[in-house]
Design an enzyme around this catalytic site. Structure first.
Site, short mmCIF file in Angstrom:
data_model
loop_
_atom_site.label_atom_id
_atom_site.label_comp_id
_atom_site.label_asym_id
_atom_site.label_seq_id
_atom_site.Cartn_x
_atom_site.Cartn_y
_atom_site.Cartn_z
N HIS A 147 -6.48 -3.51 0.29
CA HIS A 147 -5.30 -4.44 0.42
C HIS A 147 -3.86 -3.92 -0.07
CE1 HIS A 147 -2.65 -8.18 0.72
NE2 HIS A 147 -3.59 -8.73 1.47
N HIS A 212 -7.34 -9.35 8.21
CA HIS A 212 -6.53 -7.97 7.80
C HIS A 212 -7.53 -6.98 8.57
CE1 HIS A 212 -3.45 -9.32 5.28
NE2 HIS A 212 -4.47 -9.62 4.43
CO CO Z 1 -3.22 -10.30 2.60
#
Ligand code: CO
Length: 267
Positions: A147, A212
């Site tokens: 991330h 994501h």
């Molecule tokens: Co995020």
């Protein structure tokens, strides 16, 4: 002494990522059948989404308040995050606040995220590396998508994992999606061009295969990692599986939880 376990996940509105959360919750319930297990999401945005679709999930303070009102005295607050970034540090603050406030808990022990710090990094790195190498096949490179975090003491772990992979096998890389440009996709595209990589094996280093993964890793738009790589002539095979779907990683979280429970019983 009345004990409870509170699992704190970043949260996801994606069904597939929620399956990861459900799975680890089930494992915890099986392991500790006598201790109530609750779940909270640390992401305010995700909580907002869940509320809109009628599936509201507590924040960590909301869940802790409920446990207090039920007469719970001892809590293990287990992080389901991957690195000790912003969310994890907020858990430490909450544990502090809920122990020190009037009528708070006797004790709150916080369980480490998957990466517990530099000392135990090797264990996680070995497990993640084995996942990457397992499916690599004839791909020239393995690329994990983490991330990324603005928090300094969390961001170092992506780089540390990358260095560890490189030492063991130079074809394995750890990149991040946001906040740390030097470890972003552009860097890996340049590197892969220099190394003449033609085929890349892409995997998320994220708890679940949610937003994501679907959007930023393999999304059907020109900015996803897969599109960016393919635009450079690098063929991609992506694995849509989050960390919570691998037993060898879940076992590390469960070991952190077990340590925290053992610390609770020391007082
Ligand atoms: Co995020």
């Amino acid at each position: 002494m009345k004990t409870a376990i509170l699992l704190a996940a970043f949260g996801s509105r994606h069904q597939k990522a929620r399956e990861s959360i459900d799975r680890i919750t089930q494992r915890v319930c099986q392991e500790y059948p006598d201790i109530p297990v609750r779940l909270a999401y640390t992401s305010k945005i995700i909580r907002g989404h869940m509320e809109k679709v009628g599936e509201a999930v507590d924040s960590v303070p909301e869940a802790l308040d409920k446990l207090l009102s039920e007469g719970v005295t001892h809590v293990v607050l287990q992080s389901l995050h991957l690195v000790p970034g912003k969310e994890f540090h907020e858990l430490l603050n909450l544990a502090n606040d809920y122990m020190l406030k009037d009528n708070g808990f006797n004790r709150v022990e916080v369980g480490f995220p998957l990466v517990a710090g530099e000392v135990s990094l090797k264990k996680v790195a070995d497990a993640v590396l084995s996942i990457g190498l397992e499916g690599r096949g004839d791909h020239d490179a393995v690329l994990f998508m983490g991330h990324g975090t603005r928090q300094l003491d969390g961001s170092v772990y992506y780089e540390a994992l990358h260095r560890f992979f490189q030492e063991k096998d130079p074809t394995v890389h750890m990149g991040v999606m946001e906040h740390q440009e030097e470890a972003g996709i552009e860097t890996f595209i340049q590197r892969f061009k220099e190394l003449n990589v033609k085929k890349a094996y892409l995997l998320p280093f994220l708890f679940g295969a949610g937003w994501h993964v679907v959007k930023d890793m393999v999304g059907d738009h020109e900015n996803s990692w897969q599109s960016r790589l393919e635009a450079e002539g690098i063929e991609c095979e992506a694995v849509l599986k989050g960390a919570g779907e691998y037993d060898r990683l879940v076992n590390i979280w469960l070991a952190h939880l077990n340590d925290a429970i053992r610390r609770l019983s020391r007082c």
